[in-house]
Design a protein around this motif. Sequence first.
Motif, PDB file in Angstrom:
ATOM      1  N   TRP A   1     -10.414  -2.703   0.988  1.00 55.33           N
ATOM      2  CA  TRP A   1      -9.737  -1.837   1.948  1.00 55.33           C
ATOM      3  C   TRP A   1     -10.413  -2.019   3.309  1.00 55.33           C
ATOM      4  O   TRP A   1     -11.634  -1.974   3.411  1.00 55.33           O
ATOM      5  CB  TRP A   1      -9.831  -0.372   1.524  1.00 55.33           C
ATOM      6  CG  TRP A   1      -9.009  -0.042   0.323  1.00 55.33           C
ATOM      7  CD1 TRP A   1      -9.445   0.075  -0.960  1.00 55.33           C
ATOM      8  CD2 TRP A   1      -7.607   0.219   0.304  1.00 55.33           C
ATOM      9  NE1 TRP A   1      -8.391   0.376  -1.794  1.00 55.33           N
ATOM     10  CE2 TRP A   1      -7.249   0.484  -1.039  1.00 55.33           C
ATOM     11  CE3 TRP A   1      -6.602   0.261   1.277  1.00 55.33           C
ATOM     12  CZ2 TRP A   1      -5.947   0.777  -1.426  1.00 55.33           C
ATOM     13  CZ3 TRP A   1      -5.307   0.553   0.890  1.00 55.33           C
ATOM     14  CH2 TRP A   1      -4.994   0.803  -0.443  1.00 55.33           C
TER      15      TRP A   1
ATOM     16  N   VAL B   1      -3.398   6.818   7.875  1.00 53.16           N
ATOM     17  CA  VAL B   1      -4.132   8.007   7.444  1.00 53.16           C
ATOM     18  C   VAL B   1      -4.533   8.775   8.704  1.00 53.16           C
ATOM     19  O   VAL B   1      -5.189   8.221   9.588  1.00 53.16           O
ATOM     20  CB  VAL B   1      -5.374   7.643   6.624  1.00 53.16           C
ATOM     21  CG1 VAL B   1      -6.242   8.873   6.367  1.00 53.16           C
ATOM     22  CG2 VAL B   1      -4.965   6.986   5.310  1.00 53.16           C
TER      23      VAL B   1
ATOM     24  N   GLU C   1       0.835  -1.195   0.000  1.00 52.16           N
ATOM     25  CA  GLU C   1       0.000   0.000   0.000  1.00 52.16           C
ATOM     26  C   GLU C   1       0.871   1.245   0.000  1.00 52.16           C
ATOM     27  O   GLU C   1       2.012   1.222   0.476  1.00 52.16           O
ATOM     28  CB  GLU C   1      -0.902   0.063   1.243  1.00 52.16           C
ATOM     29  CG  GLU C   1      -1.833  -1.111   1.415  1.00 52.16           C
ATOM     30  CD  GLU C   1      -1.431  -1.987   2.569  1.00 52.16           C
ATOM     31  OE1 GLU C   1      -2.317  -2.593   3.196  1.00 52.16           O
ATOM     32  OE2 GLU C   1      -0.219  -2.082   2.847  1.00 52.16           O
ATOM     33  N   SER C   2       0.306   2.323  -0.486  1.00 49.28           N
ATOM     34  CA  SER C   2       0.958   3.626  -0.425  1.00 49.28           C
ATOM     35  C   SER C   2      -0.099   4.721  -0.478  1.00 49.28           C
ATOM     36  O   SER C   2      -1.251   4.443  -0.817  1.00 49.28           O
ATOM     37  CB  SER C   2       1.960   3.799  -1.576  1.00 49.28           C
ATOM     38  OG  SER C   2       1.290   3.721  -2.819  1.00 49.28           O
ATOM     39  N   GLY C   3       0.319   5.941  -0.126  1.00 46.73           N
ATOM     40  CA  GLY C   3      -0.579   7.077  -0.269  1.00 46.73           C
ATOM     41  C   GLY C   3      -1.126   7.648   1.015  1.00 46.73           C
ATOM     42  O   GLY C   3      -1.824   8.658   0.989  1.00 46.73           O
ATOM     43  N   GLY C   4      -0.833   7.037   2.141  1.00 46.63           N
ATOM     44  CA  GLY C   4      -1.325   7.577   3.400  1.00 46.63           C
ATOM     45  C   GLY C   4      -0.601   8.856   3.780  1.00 46.63           C
ATOM     46  O   GLY C   4       0.367   9.263   3.127  1.00 46.63           O
TER      47      GLY C   4
ATOM     48  N   LEU D   1      -5.281   6.353  -1.801  1.00 46.12           N
ATOM     49  CA  LEU D   1      -4.464   5.198  -1.440  1.00 46.12           C
ATOM     50  C   LEU D   1      -4.332   4.265  -2.634  1.00 46.12           C
ATOM     51  O   LEU D   1      -5.260   4.135  -3.436  1.00 46.12           O
ATOM     52  CB  LEU D   1      -5.094   4.438  -0.282  1.00 46.12           C
ATOM     53  CG  LEU D   1      -5.407   5.224   0.995  1.00 46.12           C
ATOM     54  CD1 LEU D   1      -5.953   4.291   2.062  1.00 46.12           C
ATOM     55  CD2 LEU D   1      -4.189   5.966   1.487  1.00 46.12           C
TER      56      LEU D   1
ATOM     57  N   TYR E   1      -4.922   1.956   7.296  1.00 44.01           N
ATOM     58  CA  TYR E   1      -5.704   1.366   6.203  1.00 44.01           C
ATOM     59  C   TYR E   1      -4.922   0.195   5.610  1.00 44.01           C
ATOM     60  O   TYR E   1      -3.743   0.328   5.279  1.00 44.01           O
ATOM     61  CB  TYR E   1      -5.994   2.423   5.142  1.00 44.01           C
ATOM     62  CG  TYR E   1      -7.094   3.368   5.555  1.00 44.01           C
ATOM     63  CD1 TYR E   1      -6.883   4.303   6.576  1.00 44.01           C
ATOM     64  CD2 TYR E   1      -8.356   3.327   4.960  1.00 44.01           C
ATOM     65  CE1 TYR E   1      -7.903   5.155   6.984  1.00 44.01           C
ATOM     66  CE2 TYR E   1      -9.376   4.179   5.359  1.00 44.01           C
ATOM     67  CZ  TYR E   1      -9.142   5.088   6.370  1.00 44.01           C
ATOM     68  OH  TYR E   1     -10.145   5.940   6.774  1.00 44.01           O
TER      69      TYR E   1
ATOM     70  N   CYS F   1      -4.895  -3.082   2.797  1.00 45.18           N
ATOM     71  CA  CYS F   1      -5.361  -3.684   1.561  1.00 45.18           C
ATOM     72  C   CYS F   1      -5.465  -5.200   1.779  1.00 45.18           C
ATOM     73  O   CYS F   1      -4.601  -5.795   2.439  1.00 45.18           O
ATOM     74  CB  CYS F   1      -4.332  -3.371   0.464  1.00 45.18           C
ATOM     75  SG  CYS F   1      -4.561  -4.236  -1.081  1.00 45.18           S
TER      76      CYS F   1
ATOM     77  N   TRP G   1      -7.237   1.208  -5.939  1.00 42.31           N
ATOM     78  CA  TRP G   1      -7.120   2.539  -5.346  1.00 42.31           C
ATOM     79  C   TRP G   1      -8.319   2.811  -4.440  1.00 42.31           C
ATOM     80  O   TRP G   1      -9.383   2.214  -4.605  1.00 42.31           O
ATOM     81  CB  TRP G   1      -7.098   3.618  -6.427  1.00 42.31           C
ATOM     82  CG  TRP G   1      -5.954   3.517  -7.361  1.00 42.31           C
ATOM     83  CD1 TRP G   1      -4.704   4.056  -7.201  1.00 42.31           C
ATOM     84  CD2 TRP G   1      -5.927   2.848  -8.618  1.00 42.31           C
ATOM     85  NE1 TRP G   1      -3.910   3.748  -8.279  1.00 42.31           N
ATOM     86  CE2 TRP G   1      -4.633   3.017  -9.168  1.00 42.31           C
ATOM     87  CE3 TRP G   1      -6.861   2.118  -9.341  1.00 42.31           C
ATOM     88  CZ2 TRP G   1      -4.251   2.479 -10.402  1.00 42.31           C
ATOM     89  CZ3 TRP G   1      -6.503   1.568 -10.567  1.00 42.31           C
ATOM     90  CH2 TRP G   1      -5.207   1.760 -11.085  1.00 42.31           C
TER      91      TRP G   1
ATOM     92  N   THR H   1      -1.143   1.380   5.808  1.00 39.81           N
ATOM     93  CA  THR H   1      -0.658   2.746   5.637  1.00 39.81           C
ATOM     94  C   THR H   1      -1.483   3.661   6.536  1.00 39.81           C
ATOM     95  O   THR H   1      -2.713   3.540   6.599  1.00 39.81           O
ATOM     96  CB  THR H   1      -0.720   3.185   4.154  1.00 39.81           C
ATOM     97  OG1 THR H   1      -0.140   4.480   4.006  1.00 39.81           O
ATOM     98  CG2 THR H   1      -2.149   3.215   3.623  1.00 39.81           C
TER      99      THR H   1
ATOM    100  N   CYS I   1      -2.835   0.222  -3.831  1.00 40.07           N
ATOM    101  CA  CYS I   1      -2.418  -1.119  -3.407  1.00 40.07           C
ATOM    102  C   CYS I   1      -2.040  -1.895  -4.660  1.00 40.07           C
ATOM    103  O   CYS I   1      -2.848  -2.010  -5.589  1.00 40.07           O
ATOM    104  CB  CYS I   1      -3.541  -1.816  -2.669  1.00 40.07           C
ATOM    105  SG  CYS I   1      -3.196  -3.549  -2.281  1.00 40.07           S
TER     106      CYS I   1
END
Length: 116
Positions: free
Chosen positions: A35, A112, A5-8, A19, A92, A94, A78, A110, A21
């Motif tokens: 999610w 948030v 995962e990424s984006g947090g 986010l 969060y 995935c 996403w 990740t 995944c």
Amino acid sequence: VRLVESGGGLVQPGGSLRLSCVASGSIFSYNVMAWYRQAPGKQRELVASMTTSGPTNYADSVKGRFTISRDNANNTMWLQMDSLKPEDTAVYYCKLEMPITYGSYWGQGTQVTVSS
């Protein structure tokens, strides 16, 4: 199977985050990607899910604010999160669910944080 995962991050109330995944490895063609989130002191809960054929499911608390999407060819999912609230603060995760003989897998999570 590996999920990343990424984006947090940290965002103010009313803001947005997206986010991502990415799944890799031996992935069955039919699966469900989802999610989940877990806030401190609370149980992990489903936020949204989507099958390879398209149907989606959302928790009532995020309907109208969050949108799940996926790219089956690239095993990527996403979560677009808009109008974020402090109560959306959580880790969060995935999850990839496949037929039982293939198993289910989790990402590492990740963070948030929604705060002013």
